[in-house]
Design an enzyme around this catalytic site. Structure first.
Site, mmCIF file in Angstrom:
data_model
loop_
_atom_site.group_PDB
_atom_site.id
_atom_site.type_symbol
_atom_site.label_atom_id
_atom_site.label_comp_id
_atom_site.label_asym_id
_atom_site.label_seq_id
_atom_site.Cartn_x
_atom_site.Cartn_y
_atom_site.Cartn_z
ATOM 1 N N GLU A 1 0.833 -1.215 0.000
ATOM 2 C CA GLU A 1 0.000 0.000 0.000
ATOM 3 C C GLU A 1 0.867 1.264 0.000
ATOM 4 O OE1 GLU A 1 -3.155 0.147 -0.423
ATOM 5 O OE2 GLU A 1 -3.925 -1.848 0.099
ATOM 6 N N ARG B 1 0.817 3.961 -2.999
ATOM 7 C CA ARG B 1 0.200 5.253 -2.679
ATOM 8 C C ARG B 1 1.235 6.326 -2.356
ATOM 9 N NH1 ARG B 1 -5.771 4.143 -0.123
ATOM 10 N NH2 ARG B 1 -5.780 1.874 -0.254
ATOM 11 N N ASP C 1 -4.739 -9.123 -8.653
ATOM 12 C CA ASP C 1 -4.974 -8.189 -9.764
ATOM 13 C C ASP C 1 -3.738 -7.487 -10.338
ATOM 14 O OD1 ASP C 1 -4.814 -6.808 -7.329
ATOM 15 O OD2 ASP C 1 -6.778 -5.863 -7.498
ATOM 16 N N GLU D 1 -11.837 1.207 -10.887
ATOM 17 C CA GLU D 1 -11.389 0.290 -11.959
ATOM 18 C C GLU D 1 -12.222 0.348 -13.235
ATOM 19 O OE1 GLU D 1 -11.714 -0.610 -8.725
ATOM 20 O OE2 GLU D 1 -9.577 -0.699 -8.230
ATOM 21 N N THR E 1 -0.454 1.238 -10.842
ATOM 22 C CA THR E 1 -1.734 0.677 -10.424
ATOM 23 C C THR E 1 -2.550 1.675 -9.606
ATOM 24 O OG1 THR E 1 -2.793 -1.308 -9.553
ATOM 25 C CG2 THR E 1 -0.989 -0.390 -8.262
#
Ligand SMILES: *[C@@H]1O[C@H](CO)[C@@H](O)[C@H](O)[C@H]1NC(C)=O
Ligand SMILES: *[C@@H]1O[C@H](CO)[C@@H](O)[C@H](O)[C@H]1NC(C)=O
Ligand SMILES: *[C@@H]1O[C@H](CO)[C@@H](O)[C@H](O)[C@H]1NC(C)=O
Length: 513
Positions: free
Chosen positions: A133, A137, A263, A415, A503
């Site tokens: 994460e 981010r 994913d 998404e 992503t």
């Protein structure tokens, strides 16, 4: 603040680049990537929509700024903030490049000044920093802003994040531990790692290595990726969701999917190929093998004619015709791959999957799409979905289409919009702008609150009363609103032959090799 490059200049440079690529005999089509065609024509509706998205961004940011500035997330209903991401001001760092792109100069300057106050070497006692994460981010957010603004102060902070996270890679296999405790200095946590956690660090760490000249970051990312690639697994092209960090062995009883936990691993196969400017053929080959396996094992068509991506359950289990909203990134990835890998055979599937994801919004009572949905497959009342054209009346319900809502939340996820953006760039088909506009209007109608946007509890219920959660995740600002903006912006804003989006939708410049 450095002004945005002029549109005319960047268009000129893009055309010059296209000419040079043509002269070199580069096979993939620049014009498609840059979305030439209908998309490049100045379009009054698109300008109005851009202004509306900018208004939404200003509203969301104001809520965060007024009630949670410097904290991790705004809690829009109680007008407060939280520090649930280790007090790294995660909404602020995740949003820098969106503020830049939308030309919100004052907001950007204020946020950037605050970055210098964040200490990325610390976190509150007892908190474990999550490597995946914080890579996507925090590190991605700082790098994305640096790639646009070129302020060395941003790169220095990115390196601070990188060196903090580098400590997680101290395992025998080179796979990172999923989380680290910066206070105890005992880095090890569980050794059970998802492939998304180990395989979604490569763009950010390789870019950090390139920009700082410190090759260690690239080596760490490569070693982790190679461990995922080398470990034994039974189905060519597919990867079990979990691997053990210490032994480097897959949990062969874990599920196979394109949803949470898996994913973005598949996403970074293709995106490493792009980041390295097609110079490292292994990534493209791995991506192609994965696409073939996904088509064979995970893609199905429901009785109502909807194409979707399901999963293979744990313990070598049965096929489950269930799809998470998270997996709706895949049509966009296929469309991007169709273009850059010269795989036109993937484009029809990309379009069908994007349509399915869109229909989960279109035919829900709120126009918002559910977090998880499955597909019924028995004859009965299932109606063929109407040809989804712009402006078409919502004729059927989700139930009519054989779509069962499994988890009814819409937590402001990006998404589906992300895939509509990529498909629009790749095909130039204006229908994707219409679909994106439909989704944006539902977001405005049901999730916009006085001080920001709030996650929605049940997309089947049209009374917002009691239906809102006190949560606005940073990806609304980093991704959802950014992708909406890019969908309506001219294609020379972040041209996809120069940038690859991480992503978390942070733009990284494609490297020479
Ligand atoms: C978070 O960081 C800020 C700024 O460094 C500090 O003032 C605040 O006390 C921290 N909050 C927590 C809960 O640690
Ligand atoms: C490169 O980064 C690693 C990890 O943060 C660090 O240990 C090393 O000292 C750095 N090397 C240089 C030359 O700065
Ligand atoms: C639905 O049923 C048909 C015919 O029985 C079958 O071919 C198809 O694979 C099934 N689809 C799913 C999603 O299970």
């Amino acid at each position: 603040m450095v002004p945005l490059p002029s549109r005319a200049l960047s268009r000129y440079l893009a055309l010059a680049l296209a000419a040079a690529l043509g002269a070199l005999g580069v096979v993939y089509s620049y014009t498609m990537l840059a979305g030439r065609g209908s998309a490049a024509v100045p379009d009054e509706a698109a300008s109005r929509r851009l202004a509306a998205v900018r208004g939404a961004m200003a509203h969301a940011w104001k809520g965060y700024r007024d009630y949670a500035f410097g904290q991790d997330e705004l809690q829009p209903l109680t007008r407060s903030g939280n520090v649930r991401w280790g007090n790294w001001s995660i909404s602020l760092v995740d949003t820098l490049d969106t503020l830049w792109l939308l030309d919100m100069k004052d907001e950007y300057a204020e946020a950037k000044a605050y970055v210098q106050k964040i200490d990325f070497t610390r976190s509150p006692r007892g908190y474990r920093v999550r490597v995946f994460e914080m890579t996507i981010r925090a590190l991605g957010g700082l790098l994305g802003a640096y790639e646009l603004d070129h302020d060395p102060a941003l790169l220095a902070k990115a390196a601070e994040v990188g060196s903090t996270l580098a400590a997680a890679f101290s395992s025998p296999t080179g796979l990172p531990y999923p989380s680290i405790d910066l206070n105890s200095r005992r880095y090890r946590s569980t050794t059970r790692l998802c492939i998304a956690e180990g395989g979604t660090l490569q763009l950010e760490f390789k870019k950090l290595a390139q920009l700082t000249g410190n090759k260690t970051y690239a080596d760490l990312a490569d070693r982790a990726y190679e461990a995922l690639e080398a470990a034994e697994r039974p189905i060519r092209g597919l990867y079990p969701t979990f691997i053990d960090v210490n032994t480097g062995k897959y949990d062969l009883g874990s599920e196979y999917s394109l949803g949470g936990g898996a994913d973005s691993f598949y996403e970074y196969q293709l995106k490493q190929h792009i980041l390295h400017n097609h110079k490292r053929p292994q990534y493209g080959a791995q991506y192609a093998a994965a696409v073939e396996a996904v088509k064979e094992h995970l893609v199905r068509k429901s009785q109502a004619g909807l194409t979707f991506v399901g999963r293979i359950a744990r313990h070598g289990g049965a096929y489950v015709p269930e799809m998470q909203h998270l997996a709706c990134f895949y049509p966009g990835l296929l469309a991007l791959g169709a273009q850059v890998m010269d795989r036109p055979q993937d484009l029809p599937l990309a379009k069908e999957l994007a349509r399915t994801c869109y229909l989960t919004y279109k035919h829900s009572p709120t126009g918002l799409g559910p977090e998880t949905f499955s597909f019924r497959n028995q004859t009965g009342n299932i109606r063929e979905p109407p040809a989804a054209e712009a402006g078409e009346q919502a004729a059927a319900s989700l139930d009519d289409l054989g779509i069962v809502v499994v988890d009814p939340r819409y937590i402001l996820r990006p998404e589906t919009i992300e895939s509509l953006f990529v498909l629009h760039r790749v095909t130039g088909d204006p229908v994707y702008r219409e679909w994106g506009w439909d989704i944006f209007q539902a977001i405005e109608r049901y999730t916009r609150v006085e001080h920001g946007y709030a996650a929605y509890r049940d997309v089947r219920k049209t009374t917002p009363n009691g239906n809102l959660d006190d949560s606005m995740e940073s990806f609304l600002l980093a991704e959802t609103l950014k992708y909406l903006y890019l969908l309506f912006a001219p294609p020379d804003v972040l041209p996809l032959d120069k940038f690859v989006l991480t992503t978390e939708a942070h733009p990284l410049r494609i490297m020479p090799n």
